[in-house]
Write a protein that holds these residues in place. Sequence first.
Motif, PDB file in Angstrom:
ATOM      1  N   VAL A 111      -5.167  -5.986   7.279  1.00  0.00           N
ATOM      2  CA  VAL A 111      -6.313  -5.937   6.250  1.00  0.00           C
ATOM      3  C   VAL A 111      -6.553  -7.106   5.514  1.00  0.00           C
ATOM      4  O   VAL A 111      -7.551  -7.468   5.337  1.00  0.00           O
ATOM      5  CB  VAL A 111      -5.997  -4.670   5.392  1.00  0.00           C
ATOM      6  N   ALA A 112      -5.390  -7.874   5.125  1.00  0.00           N
ATOM      7  CA  ALA A 112      -5.705  -9.059   4.612  1.00  0.00           C
ATOM      8  C   ALA A 112      -6.358 -10.215   5.195  1.00  0.00           C
ATOM      9  O   ALA A 112      -6.894 -11.016   4.368  1.00  0.00           O
ATOM     10  CB  ALA A 112      -4.147  -9.547   4.125  1.00  0.00           C
ATOM     11  N   SER A 166      -3.070   0.710  -3.301  1.00  0.00           N
ATOM     12  CA  SER A 166      -4.325   1.167  -2.753  1.00  0.00           C
ATOM     13  C   SER A 166      -5.035  -0.065  -2.389  1.00  0.00           C
ATOM     14  O   SER A 166      -4.948  -1.156  -3.111  1.00  0.00           O
ATOM     15  CB  SER A 166      -5.196   2.219  -3.633  1.00  0.00           C
ATOM     16  N   TYR A 167      -6.305  -0.108  -1.873  1.00  0.00           N
ATOM     17  CA  TYR A 167      -7.155  -1.035  -1.493  1.00  0.00           C
ATOM     18  C   TYR A 167      -8.241  -0.935  -2.397  1.00  0.00           C
ATOM     19  O   TYR A 167      -9.529  -1.063  -1.711  1.00  0.00           O
ATOM     20  CB  TYR A 167      -7.357  -1.340   0.164  1.00  0.00           C
ATOM     21  N   LEU A 212      -9.780  -9.476   4.421  1.00  0.00           N
ATOM     22  CA  LEU A 212      -9.954  -9.945   3.020  1.00  0.00           C
ATOM     23  C   LEU A 212      -9.754 -11.355   2.517  1.00  0.00           C
ATOM     24  O   LEU A 212     -10.055 -11.693   1.566  1.00  0.00           O
ATOM     25  CB  LEU A 212      -8.955  -9.028   2.060  1.00  0.00           C
ATOM     26  N   ASN A 262      -8.269  -3.817  -6.998  1.00  0.00           N
ATOM     27  CA  ASN A 262      -7.246  -4.412  -6.419  1.00  0.00           C
ATOM     28  C   ASN A 262      -7.747  -5.580  -5.627  1.00  0.00           C
ATOM     29  O   ASN A 262      -7.209  -6.863  -5.559  1.00  0.00           O
ATOM     30  CB  ASN A 262      -6.287  -3.567  -5.500  1.00  0.00           C
ATOM     31  N   GLN A 263      -8.913  -5.415  -4.981  1.00  0.00           N
ATOM     32  CA  GLN A 263      -9.253  -6.725  -3.809  1.00  0.00           C
ATOM     33  C   GLN A 263      -9.961  -7.873  -5.061  1.00  0.00           C
ATOM     34  O   GLN A 263      -9.658  -8.743  -4.497  1.00  0.00           O
ATOM     35  CB  GLN A 263     -10.375  -6.016  -3.359  1.00  0.00           C
ATOM     36  N   LEU A 311      -1.067  -3.908   5.727  1.00  0.00           N
ATOM     37  CA  LEU A 311      -1.456  -5.144   4.741  1.00  0.00           C
ATOM     38  C   LEU A 311      -1.679  -6.111   5.430  1.00  0.00           C
ATOM     39  O   LEU A 311      -2.782  -6.884   5.011  1.00  0.00           O
ATOM     40  CB  LEU A 311      -0.481  -4.933   3.786  1.00  0.00           C
ATOM     41  N   PRO A 321       0.842  -1.212   0.049  1.00  0.00           N
ATOM     42  CA  PRO A 321      -0.051   0.095   0.037  1.00  0.00           C
ATOM     43  C   PRO A 321       0.636   1.157   0.265  1.00  0.00           C
ATOM     44  O   PRO A 321       0.340   2.311  -0.077  1.00  0.00           O
ATOM     45  CB  PRO A 321      -1.028  -0.061   1.225  1.00  0.00           C
TER      46      PRO A 321
END
Length: 408
Positions: free
Chosen positions: A308-309, A273-274, A312, A278-279, A305, A156
């Motif tokens: 956040v991962a 970026s998220y 996700l 990208n997701q 990251l 990021p």
Amino acid sequence: MARPAVIVALPPSESIPVATELLTAGFEVMEVEDPGELEQALEVRQDVALAILDGEGDPDEARAYEAVLRDAGRPIASLTVVSLRALERLSAQGPLDDMNEYFTRPYSADSIRWRVEAMCIRRETVDDGSGPILQGGDFGPGTWNGRATTIAVFNPKGGVGKTTVATNLAAALQTRKGKSVLLIDADTVTGHVTSSLGIEGVRTVADSWRDETEGGPTEAIYDIASPHPSGMRVVALTDSPLHTELLDPTRTAAAIKAARSRVDVIVIDLHPSYSTLNQALFAEADRILVPVTPDVPAIRAAVQLRDVARGLGCRERLALVINRANSGVSVEAIERTVDMPALALIRSGGMLFVRAANEGRTVIELFPKEKITSDFDTLADRVLGTPKAEPATRGFRVLPRAKEAARA
């Protein structure tokens, strides 16, 4: 027969080598630490085929795992790992149903991988009266018979060498490992893969899809891509941040998935970026390489990251690549802070990268005998899983945690 996702719910000493082996084999892997995380994982992913469970932990927790699988609303097999003594005790209680199996300790990671392979194949069979046969279906893009390894390169934070890692890894895979490679510039804002490789004035995916809306032909990403002197093919999603309206995340991910039947490896350079795009590409990637430079801002971005991962559903696919290694914060400090062992170390390239970019080539092509080229050779080997990964910090002081992961 699409390669499915596998849940791993084992003690950390077993989870790391098993997850690494399954990832190398091309499986999607999600590690969970409790039944609640398993339930969340099943809500996020609908393609989970199998869960690997610990049969010798807390009995209440084991029953909770079983309840989550039973209540998932779809058939999910389990492979329960136990000691031989425990297996004898459980066998006395009667056989499991056809979907579920036991696996005894001690075991090697590759042996459990092959059991997972067999269970997933069995899941795709039907009995036509003459015995079990594989279900019919298209063995094209996205299937086990035609599925390139897809590597996303992401952090990021900008300025960490994301594009450098992506382009030189792709070149190493193509020229030194004998793989056919498609390199995709998916940085829709500051992407410069094509210009750094001396490829100018070419069609982008956005160009193709815009022409299609005006009555032009439908083109595959592979066919839009331009050849590079290294032998790999290179394509950009767009050449301007103002031309991204056609890049629907779902369609883009599907187009990249369709390219998997055309090459051995796809390398994707992502924007820092998220974004929803990208997701969607995170979900498509087998591995997400996270280049980190040895400075505090880059390390903090990697920690963000990592957290956040998990939300996700791609935490287990992250792999740390330390760029400009040992030029600032130590390797062991980075590993400890990010809580992730490094897959590979890339030393500082200095003017070699500048000279290569000025000629539209990669360091791999122009400087095949330099030590930094051997660093990318090592990264390519570890991405491919050949040979078996050794500690990335070879030649540096290795953390005890990283040693344990590498020995497992």
